[in-house]
Scaffold this motif. Structure first.
Motif, PDB file in Angstrom:
ATOM      1  N   GLU A  79       0.790  -1.224   0.000  1.00 41.15           N
ATOM      2  CA  GLU A  79       0.000   0.000   0.000  1.00 41.15           C
ATOM      3  C   GLU A  79       0.825   1.278   0.000  1.00 41.15           C
ATOM      4  O   GLU A  79       0.314   2.343  -0.344  1.00 41.15           O
ATOM      5  N   LEU A  80       2.087   1.195   0.382  1.00 39.74           N
ATOM      6  CA  LEU A  80       2.852   2.410   0.645  1.00 39.74           C
ATOM      7  C   LEU A  80       4.343   2.145   0.480  1.00 39.74           C
ATOM      8  O   LEU A  80       4.831   1.065   0.819  1.00 39.74           O
ATOM      9  N   SER A  81       5.060   3.147  -0.059  1.00 39.39           N
ATOM     10  CA  SER A  81       6.520   3.076  -0.161  1.00 39.39           C
ATOM     11  C   SER A  81       7.113   4.388   0.326  1.00 39.39           C
ATOM     12  O   SER A  81       6.595   5.459   0.001  1.00 39.39           O
ATOM     13  N   THR A  82       8.201   4.300   1.085  1.00 41.12           N
ATOM     14  CA  THR A  82       8.862   5.513   1.543  1.00 41.12           C
ATOM     15  C   THR A  82      10.371   5.313   1.504  1.00 41.12           C
ATOM     16  O   THR A  82      10.873   4.212   1.729  1.00 41.12           O
ATOM     17  N   VAL A  83      11.095   6.384   1.175  1.00 38.07           N
ATOM     18  CA  VAL A  83      12.555   6.369   1.140  1.00 38.07           C
ATOM     19  C   VAL A  83      13.048   7.390   2.159  1.00 38.07           C
ATOM     20  O   VAL A  83      12.534   8.515   2.217  1.00 38.07           O
ATOM     21  N   LEU A  84      14.057   7.005   2.955  1.00 38.12           N
ATOM     22  CA  LEU A  84      14.510   7.832   4.064  1.00 38.12           C
ATOM     23  C   LEU A  84      15.713   8.685   3.687  1.00 38.12           C
ATOM     24  O   LEU A  84      16.670   8.196   3.083  1.00 38.12           O
ATOM     25  N   VAL A  85      15.676   9.963   4.092  1.00 41.08           N
ATOM     26  CA  VAL A  85      16.818  10.854   3.896  1.00 41.08           C
ATOM     27  C   VAL A  85      17.893  10.537   4.927  1.00 41.08           C
ATOM     28  O   VAL A  85      19.077  10.419   4.613  1.00 41.08           O
ATOM     29  N   THR A  86      17.514  10.411   6.196  1.00 41.11           N
ATOM     30  CA  THR A  86      18.440   9.998   7.257  1.00 41.11           C
ATOM     31  C   THR A  86      17.909   8.715   7.871  1.00 41.11           C
ATOM     32  O   THR A  86      16.702   8.447   7.830  1.00 41.11           O
ATOM     33  N   ILE A  87      18.819   7.922   8.460  1.00 41.78           N
ATOM     34  CA  ILE A  87      18.373   6.603   8.933  1.00 41.78           C
ATOM     35  C   ILE A  87      18.618   6.458  10.431  1.00 41.78           C
ATOM     36  O   ILE A  87      17.847   6.944  11.242  1.00 41.78           O
ATOM     37  N   HIS A  88      19.716   5.826  10.828  1.00 44.76           N
ATOM     38  CA  HIS A  88      19.938   5.496  12.231  1.00 44.76           C
ATOM     39  C   HIS A  88      20.748   6.583  12.927  1.00 44.76           C
ATOM     40  O   HIS A  88      21.950   6.462  13.132  1.00 44.76           O
ATOM     41  N   VAL A  93       0.522  13.189   4.394  1.00 54.12           N
ATOM     42  CA  VAL A  93       1.092  12.786   3.112  1.00 54.12           C
ATOM     43  C   VAL A  93       1.070  11.273   2.914  1.00 54.12           C
ATOM     44  O   VAL A  93       0.858  10.789   1.794  1.00 54.12           O
ATOM     45  N   PHE A  94       1.256  10.503   3.984  1.00 49.96           N
ATOM     46  CA  PHE A  94       1.247   9.049   3.833  1.00 49.96           C
ATOM     47  C   PHE A  94      -0.158   8.540   3.517  1.00 49.96           C
ATOM     48  O   PHE A  94      -0.329   7.591   2.754  1.00 49.96           O
ATOM     49  N   MET A  95      -1.158   9.169   4.109  1.00 49.54           N
ATOM     50  CA  MET A  95      -2.538   8.826   3.796  1.00 49.54           C
ATOM     51  C   MET A  95      -2.823   9.088   2.323  1.00 49.54           C
ATOM     52  O   MET A  95      -3.442   8.262   1.633  1.00 49.54           O
ATOM     53  N   ARG A  96      -2.351  10.207   1.815  1.00 47.36           N
ATOM     54  CA  ARG A  96      -2.571  10.551   0.406  1.00 47.36           C
ATOM     55  C   ARG A  96      -1.853   9.560  -0.514  1.00 47.36           C
ATOM     56  O   ARG A  96      -2.392   9.150  -1.545  1.00 47.36           O
ATOM     57  N   ALA A  97      -0.654   9.163  -0.127  1.00 42.99           N
ATOM     58  CA  ALA A  97       0.079   8.184  -0.935  1.00 42.99           C
ATOM     59  C   ALA A  97      -0.619   6.836  -0.921  1.00 42.99           C
ATOM     60  O   ALA A  97      -0.721   6.155  -1.958  1.00 42.99           O
ATOM     61  N   ARG A  98      -1.128   6.446   0.216  1.00 40.54           N
ATOM     62  CA  ARG A  98      -1.828   5.167   0.332  1.00 40.54           C
ATOM     63  C   ARG A  98      -3.077   5.144  -0.543  1.00 40.54           C
ATOM     64  O   ARG A  98      -3.472   4.096  -1.053  1.00 40.54           O
ATOM     65  N   ARG A  99      -3.671   6.308  -0.725  1.00 38.30           N
ATOM     66  CA  ARG A  99      -4.863   6.397  -1.576  1.00 38.30           C
ATOM     67  C   ARG A  99      -4.523   6.441  -3.065  1.00 38.30           C
ATOM     68  O   ARG A  99      -5.420   6.480  -3.902  1.00 38.30           O
ATOM     69  N   GLY A 100      -3.238   6.482  -3.400  1.00 34.98           N
ATOM     70  CA  GLY A 100      -2.839   6.406  -4.791  1.00 34.98           C
ATOM     71  C   GLY A 100      -2.397   7.699  -5.435  1.00 34.98           C
ATOM     72  O   GLY A 100      -2.123   7.742  -6.640  1.00 34.98           O
ATOM     73  N   GLU A 101      -2.280   8.780  -4.648  1.00 40.54           N
ATOM     74  CA  GLU A 101      -1.918  10.071  -5.217  1.00 40.54           C
ATOM     75  C   GLU A 101      -0.429  10.138  -5.568  1.00 40.54           C
ATOM     76  O   GLU A 101      -0.044  10.868  -6.487  1.00 40.54           O
ATOM     77  N   PHE A 102       0.400   9.365  -4.838  1.00 39.03           N
ATOM     78  CA  PHE A 102       1.845   9.375  -5.058  1.00 39.03           C
ATOM     79  C   PHE A 102       2.370   7.940  -5.140  1.00 39.03           C
ATOM     80  O   PHE A 102       1.774   7.014  -4.575  1.00 39.03           O
ATOM     81  N   ASP A 103       3.506   7.775  -5.817  1.00 38.55           N
ATOM     82  CA  ASP A 103       4.135   6.453  -5.916  1.00 38.55           C
ATOM     83  C   ASP A 103       5.079   6.176  -4.754  1.00 38.55           C
ATOM     84  O   ASP A 103       5.275   5.026  -4.372  1.00 38.55           O
ATOM     85  N   VAL A 104       5.665   7.226  -4.199  1.00 36.51           N
ATOM     86  CA  VAL A 104       6.620   7.053  -3.107  1.00 36.51           C
ATOM     87  C   VAL A 104       6.699   8.354  -2.318  1.00 36.51           C
ATOM     88  O   VAL A 104       6.491   9.442  -2.870  1.00 36.51           O
ATOM     89  N   VAL A 105       6.977   8.222  -1.017  1.00 38.18           N
ATOM     90  CA  VAL A 105       7.121   9.383  -0.138  1.00 38.18           C
ATOM     91  C   VAL A 105       8.566   9.456   0.357  1.00 38.18           C
ATOM     92  O   VAL A 105       9.139   8.442   0.758  1.00 38.18           O
ATOM     93  N   ILE A 106       9.145  10.643   0.319  1.00 38.99           N
ATOM     94  CA  ILE A 106      10.472  10.871   0.887  1.00 38.99           C
ATOM     95  C   ILE A 106      10.292  11.286   2.342  1.00 38.99           C
ATOM     96  O   ILE A 106       9.643  12.290   2.625  1.00 38.99           O
ATOM     97  N   SER A 107      10.846  10.499   3.270  1.00 40.04           N
ATOM     98  CA  SER A 107      10.755  10.801   4.699  1.00 40.04           C
ATOM     99  C   SER A 107      12.071  11.400   5.175  1.00 40.04           C
ATOM    100  O   SER A 107      13.146  10.955   4.769  1.00 40.04           O
ATOM    101  N   GLN A 108      11.993  12.367   6.060  1.00 37.82           N
ATOM    102  CA  GLN A 108      13.195  13.076   6.490  1.00 37.82           C
ATOM    103  C   GLN A 108      13.994  12.330   7.552  1.00 37.82           C
ATOM    104  O   GLN A 108      15.206  12.511   7.645  1.00 37.82           O
ATOM    105  N   TYR A 109      13.334  11.481   8.342  1.00 39.39           N
ATOM    106  CA  TYR A 109      14.054  10.747   9.379  1.00 39.39           C
ATOM    107  C   TYR A 109      13.392   9.396   9.602  1.00 39.39           C
ATOM    108  O   TYR A 109      12.285   9.122   9.114  1.00 39.39           O
ATOM    109  N   HIS A 110      14.077   8.535  10.323  1.00 41.30           N
ATOM    110  CA  HIS A 110      13.739   7.130  10.466  1.00 41.30           C
ATOM    111  C   HIS A 110      12.284   6.876  10.860  1.00 41.30           C
ATOM    112  O   HIS A 110      11.514   6.251  10.120  1.00 41.30           O
ATOM    113  N   ASP A 111      11.881   7.344  12.034  1.00 45.51           N
ATOM    114  CA  ASP A 111      10.555   6.998  12.518  1.00 45.51           C
ATOM    115  C   ASP A 111       9.440   7.661  11.716  1.00 45.51           C
ATOM    116  O   ASP A 111       8.320   7.135  11.668  1.00 45.51           O
TER     117      ASP A 111
END
Length: 337
Positions: A157-166, A248-266
């Motif tokens: 349902e959802l894809s996200t890529v992280l800018v920072t991780i651990h 933004v994650f809700m909007r992506a889950r509904r199909g508005e976006f293919d992937v979300v860029i997240s700024q930090y891990h959690d």
């Protein structure tokens, strides 16, 4: 010939052996094709006994052209002590899990396997075992010579890529730069295109509440995130935002976006795991090989009890095959033009 996937057993003192057996012996709606396990025959046989699973755990044949789908084919790497306890951080287990992993990466670089799927490792055990890397990702970058990389977490349902991780949250905020955000957007764009999406729709999450509310709640959106989005858009990437992270994650889950860029891990992992930890997969982007993993740890508290679920690993195996197939189709399509 369909190349097999390499499945690394993970930390032998954790739940890795059990979830490997469970994932490969539990019925699935998606057949992943041939799989070869990199690990220890006797530990996997112990795991099968703990689970009460009647499956033959055998040494993989010299040729992988026709792996028997009804048995667990194992490439034996090293020797574990027979008395290695479950549920305890152990230097021997750490060194062994790194050996399984590094062999999987080598096989993928040689083209002998289509992808590497990793069961969880224990970072403390790696350190105790003298492994010169803190985690899978840093080891992957060094072993493959990748010039850039990013972590993607995804489910159906959802894809996200992280800018920072651990990083500690205060350190993650300090680590944000326009260049780093741009690079993450670019990696996400390239990955989705390699899977056949011609113009990936990339949403970029804000860092601060309400996307900073024009600078009232922080100015990272104005100084860093907004300019990064504009720079990538100027390069032809379909990026937009920054969007408040609470929607933004809700909007992506509904199909508005293919992937979300997240700024930090959690910020990125909470929505993925909320949808079901057993259906999430960790994918390392930017590498010359395909690598997927479970999105959970070694669960030392339940290791050896037969209660760990193999569903997340099964999902990671299925996802690896899907990614490989999608990339192969894209290459063939582009080659035919």
């Amino acid at each position: 010939m369909t190349r097999p996937l390499a499945l690394t057993m993970g930390d032998p003192a954790g739940i890795g052996p059990e979830i490997v057996v469970s994932a490969l012996t539990t019925a699935s709606d998606h057949a992943p094709g041939p799989v070869v396990v990199l690990g220890d025959l006797w530990r996997l046989r112990d795991a099968a006994a703990i689970l009460g699973v009647d499956v033959a755990v055998v040494a993989a044949p010299g040729s992988w052209d026709e792996l028997d789908p009804d048995v667990l084919s194992v490439v034996q790497i090293g020797e574990l002590p027979p008395n290695l306890p479950f549920g305890q951080v152990d230097a021997r287990a750490g060194a062994a899990s790194f050996a399984y992993f590094s062999e999987g990466v080598a096989l993928a670089l040689q083209g002998r396997v289509a992808a590497v799927v990793t069961a969880p490792i224990q970072k403390e055990a790696w350190q105790a075992g003298g492994v010169p890397f803190p985690d899978h990702t840093s080891a992957l970058v060094a072993l493959t010579g990748a010039e850039r990389h990013a972590m993607m977490l995804a489910n159906d349902e959802l894809s996200t890529v992280l800018v920072t991780i651990h990083l500690a949250l205060k350190d993650a905020i300090g680590a944000l730069t326009q260049q780093r955000i741009e690079a993450t957007i670019e990696i996400a764009h390239d990955e989705m295109r390699s899977r056949g999406i011609a113009e990936p729709r990339i949403a970029v999450a804000a860092l601060n509440p309400h996307a900073g509310e024009g600078g009232m709640f922080g100015d990272e959106e104005i100084r860093l995130i907004g300019p990064a989005i504009e720079a990538t858009r100027a390069a032809g990437i379909r990026a937009s935002g920054p969007y408040p992270a609470d929607t933004v994650f809700m909007r992506a889950r509904r199909g508005e976006f293919d992937v979300v860029i997240s700024q930090y891990h959690d910020q990125g992992l909470i929505p993925i795991k909320l949808l079901g930890i057993e259906n999430g997969v960790n994918v390392t982007l930017g590498l010359p090989i395909v690598r997927t993993s479970v999105d959970h740890g070694t669960a030392m508290d339940i290791a050896g009890t037969g209660t760990a679920s193999g569903k997340s690993l099964q999902y990671a195996i299925t996802a690896a095959r899907r990614i490989v197939d999608a990339k192969t189709r894209t290459l063939r399509t582009r080659g035919a033009r």
